[in-house]
Scaffold this motif. Structure first.
Motif, mmCIF file in Angstrom:
data_model
loop_
_atom_site.group_PDB
_atom_site.id
_atom_site.type_symbol
_atom_site.label_atom_id
_atom_site.label_comp_id
_atom_site.label_asym_id
_atom_site.label_seq_id
_atom_site.Cartn_x
_atom_site.Cartn_y
_atom_site.Cartn_z
ATOM 1 N N VAL A 125 0.849 -1.183 0.000
ATOM 2 C CA VAL A 125 0.000 0.000 0.000
ATOM 3 C C VAL A 125 0.888 1.237 0.000
ATOM 4 O O VAL A 125 1.975 1.246 0.579
ATOM 5 C CB VAL A 125 -0.968 0.034 1.209
ATOM 6 C CG1 VAL A 125 -1.986 -1.072 1.109
ATOM 7 C CG2 VAL A 125 -0.231 -0.021 2.507
ATOM 8 N N ALA A 126 0.418 2.296 -0.673
ATOM 9 C CA ALA A 126 1.227 3.512 -0.799
ATOM 10 C C ALA A 126 1.348 4.250 0.526
ATOM 11 O O ALA A 126 2.395 4.769 0.859
ATOM 12 C CB ALA A 126 0.622 4.422 -1.862
ATOM 13 N N ASP A 127 0.288 4.280 1.291
ATOM 14 C CA ASP A 127 0.281 4.997 2.565
ATOM 15 C C ASP A 127 -0.029 4.016 3.678
ATOM 16 O O ASP A 127 -1.183 3.725 3.974
ATOM 17 C CB ASP A 127 -0.748 6.125 2.530
ATOM 18 C CG ASP A 127 -0.675 7.030 3.745
ATOM 19 O OD1 ASP A 127 0.110 6.728 4.664
ATOM 20 O OD2 ASP A 127 -1.394 8.039 3.762
ATOM 21 N N THR A 128 1.033 3.512 4.294
ATOM 22 C CA THR A 128 0.873 2.520 5.353
ATOM 23 C C THR A 128 0.068 3.080 6.519
ATOM 24 O O THR A 128 -0.764 2.386 7.097
ATOM 25 C CB THR A 128 2.255 2.062 5.859
ATOM 26 O OG1 THR A 128 3.030 1.631 4.744
ATOM 27 C CG2 THR A 128 2.146 0.922 6.836
ATOM 28 N N GLY A 129 0.317 4.323 6.858
ATOM 29 C CA GLY A 129 -0.392 4.947 7.977
ATOM 30 C C GLY A 129 -1.884 5.000 7.752
ATOM 31 O O GLY A 129 -2.673 4.732 8.654
ATOM 32 N N LEU A 130 -2.289 5.319 6.531
ATOM 33 C CA LEU A 130 -3.713 5.384 6.214
ATOM 34 C C LEU A 130 -4.335 3.990 6.225
ATOM 35 O O LEU A 130 -5.444 3.804 6.715
ATOM 36 C CB LEU A 130 -3.901 6.043 4.847
ATOM 37 C CG LEU A 130 -5.332 6.270 4.396
ATOM 38 C CD1 LEU A 130 -6.037 7.229 5.362
ATOM 39 C CD2 LEU A 130 -5.348 6.830 2.991
ATOM 40 N N ALA A 131 -3.603 3.007 5.719
ATOM 41 C CA ALA A 131 -4.141 1.649 5.632
ATOM 42 C C ALA A 131 -4.193 0.956 6.993
ATOM 43 O O ALA A 131 -5.142 0.234 7.289
ATOM 44 C CB ALA A 131 -3.315 0.814 4.660
ATOM 45 N N LEU A 132 -3.183 1.162 7.832
ATOM 46 C CA LEU A 132 -3.109 0.439 9.096
ATOM 47 C C LEU A 132 -3.635 1.220 10.292
ATOM 48 O O LEU A 132 -3.944 0.628 11.316
ATOM 49 C CB LEU A 132 -1.659 0.021 9.379
ATOM 50 C CG LEU A 132 -1.056 -0.987 8.415
ATOM 51 C CD1 LEU A 132 0.392 -1.242 8.785
ATOM 52 C CD2 LEU A 132 -1.837 -2.273 8.407
ATOM 53 N N GLY A 133 -3.644 2.510 10.183
ATOM 54 C CA GLY A 133 -4.124 3.320 11.298
ATOM 55 C C GLY A 133 -3.206 3.201 12.495
ATOM 56 O O GLY A 133 -2.019 3.477 12.414
ATOM 57 N N ALA A 134 -3.756 2.770 13.608
ATOM 58 C CA ALA A 134 -3.005 2.699 14.867
ATOM 59 C C ALA A 134 -1.892 1.654 14.832
ATOM 60 O O ALA A 134 -0.960 1.714 15.624
ATOM 61 C CB ALA A 134 -3.952 2.391 16.012
ATOM 62 N N ARG A 135 -1.947 0.704 13.918
ATOM 63 C CA ARG A 135 -0.926 -0.354 13.867
ATOM 64 C C ARG A 135 0.267 0.029 12.987
ATOM 65 O O ARG A 135 1.134 -0.787 12.721
ATOM 66 C CB ARG A 135 -1.561 -1.637 13.369
ATOM 67 C CG ARG A 135 -2.676 -2.101 14.337
ATOM 68 C CD ARG A 135 -3.194 -3.437 14.026
ATOM 69 N NE ARG A 135 -2.184 -4.418 14.414
ATOM 70 C CZ ARG A 135 -2.245 -5.679 14.074
ATOM 71 N NH1 ARG A 135 -3.235 -6.125 13.353
ATOM 72 N NH2 ARG A 135 -1.317 -6.518 14.462
ATOM 73 N N THR A 136 0.318 1.275 12.553
ATOM 74 C CA THR A 136 1.413 1.735 11.703
ATOM 75 C C THR A 136 2.756 1.586 12.393
ATOM 76 O O THR A 136 3.740 1.154 11.780
ATOM 77 C CB THR A 136 1.194 3.206 11.298
ATOM 78 O OG1 THR A 136 -0.061 3.311 10.643
ATOM 79 C CG2 THR A 136 2.276 3.696 10.376
ATOM 80 N N ALA A 137 2.835 1.943 13.647
ATOM 81 C CA ALA A 137 4.099 1.859 14.380
ATOM 82 C C ALA A 137 4.626 0.428 14.394
ATOM 83 O O ALA A 137 5.835 0.205 14.239
ATOM 84 C CB ALA A 137 3.923 2.366 15.802
ATOM 85 N N GLN A 138 3.739 -0.526 14.557
ATOM 86 C CA GLN A 138 4.156 -1.932 14.559
ATOM 87 C C GLN A 138 4.732 -2.313 13.197
ATOM 88 O O GLN A 138 5.758 -2.991 13.117
ATOM 89 C CB GLN A 138 2.972 -2.832 14.904
ATOM 90 C CG GLN A 138 3.341 -4.296 14.971
ATOM 91 C CD GLN A 138 2.124 -5.178 15.261
ATOM 92 O OE1 GLN A 138 0.985 -4.718 15.244
ATOM 93 N NE2 GLN A 138 2.382 -6.432 15.517
ATOM 94 N N SER A 139 4.093 -1.861 12.125
ATOM 95 C CA SER A 139 4.581 -2.167 10.783
ATOM 96 C C SER A 139 5.955 -1.553 10.546
ATOM 97 O O SER A 139 6.855 -2.201 10.013
ATOM 98 C CB SER A 139 3.599 -1.639 9.735
ATOM 99 O OG SER A 139 4.137 -1.769 8.444
ATOM 100 N N VAL A 140 6.133 -0.306 10.951
ATOM 101 C CA VAL A 140 7.412 0.366 10.778
ATOM 102 C C VAL A 140 8.494 -0.343 11.586
ATOM 103 O O VAL A 140 9.614 -0.557 11.105
ATOM 104 C CB VAL A 140 7.296 1.858 11.174
ATOM 105 C CG1 VAL A 140 8.656 2.515 11.241
ATOM 106 C CG2 VAL A 140 6.389 2.594 10.199
ATOM 107 N N THR A 141 8.190 -0.739 12.804
ATOM 108 C CA THR A 141 9.155 -1.436 13.655
ATOM 109 C C THR A 141 9.558 -2.774 13.046
ATOM 110 O O THR A 141 10.747 -3.118 13.013
ATOM 111 C CB THR A 141 8.557 -1.654 15.059
ATOM 112 O OG1 THR A 141 8.242 -0.388 15.623
ATOM 113 C CG2 THR A 141 9.526 -2.391 15.972
ATOM 114 N N LEU A 142 8.580 -3.515 12.539
ATOM 115 C CA LEU A 142 8.893 -4.812 11.921
ATOM 116 C C LEU A 142 9.747 -4.631 10.673
ATOM 117 O O LEU A 142 10.681 -5.408 10.421
ATOM 118 C CB LEU A 142 7.607 -5.562 11.594
ATOM 119 C CG LEU A 142 6.836 -6.097 12.790
ATOM 120 C CD1 LEU A 142 5.499 -6.686 12.344
ATOM 121 C CD2 LEU A 142 7.641 -7.136 13.541
#
Length: 120
Positions: A38-55
């Motif tokens: 997805v182009a905008d991870t923050g928009l797609a994941l919402g509150a779970r964005t930090a977890q995605s970035v960390t992983l």
């Protein structure tokens, strides 16, 4: 009845805004189709964005460690090969010293062993 006036400027601006928004969405869709993400991870994941970035960061770090371990492995293999060669030369030299000490070959054999060792 009240008359409503629509300016040509308002219509032009509305059309321009609509076209810019569609171009932006087209670029976003092309990016997603090309990358598979997805182009905008923050928009797609919402509150779970930090977890995605960390992983993602952890994945990149582990990739670096794997590359580093590969380099260390090749260096250790080269070191092991060199140590094996030193061990063989030492065994050859020890054998020649043993022969020399027993009086079988004498001084000349020891000198040949030294010369052979210095060529390795």
């Amino acid at each position: 009845m009240k008359a409503t006036f629509v300016s040509s400027s308002a219509v032009t601006n509305a059309l321009r805004y609509s076209m810019l928004r569609q171009q932006s969405e087209l670029i976003k869709a092309q990016k997603e189709a090309t990358s598979g993400f997805v182009a905008d991870t923050g928009l797609a994941l919402g509150a779970r964005t930090a977890q995605s970035v960390t992983l993602h960061r952890d994945y990149e770090r582990l990739d670096g460690i794997i590359d580093s371990n590969g380099l260390v492995s090749s260096r250790l293999a080269a070191t092991q090969k060199s140590l094996n060669e030193v061990g063989k030369a030492a065994q050859t030299f020890l054998a020649s010293l043993t022969s020399s000490a027993s009086g079988d070959a004498g001084y000349a054999l020891t000198q040949r062993a030294r010369a052979a060792r210095s060529t390795h």
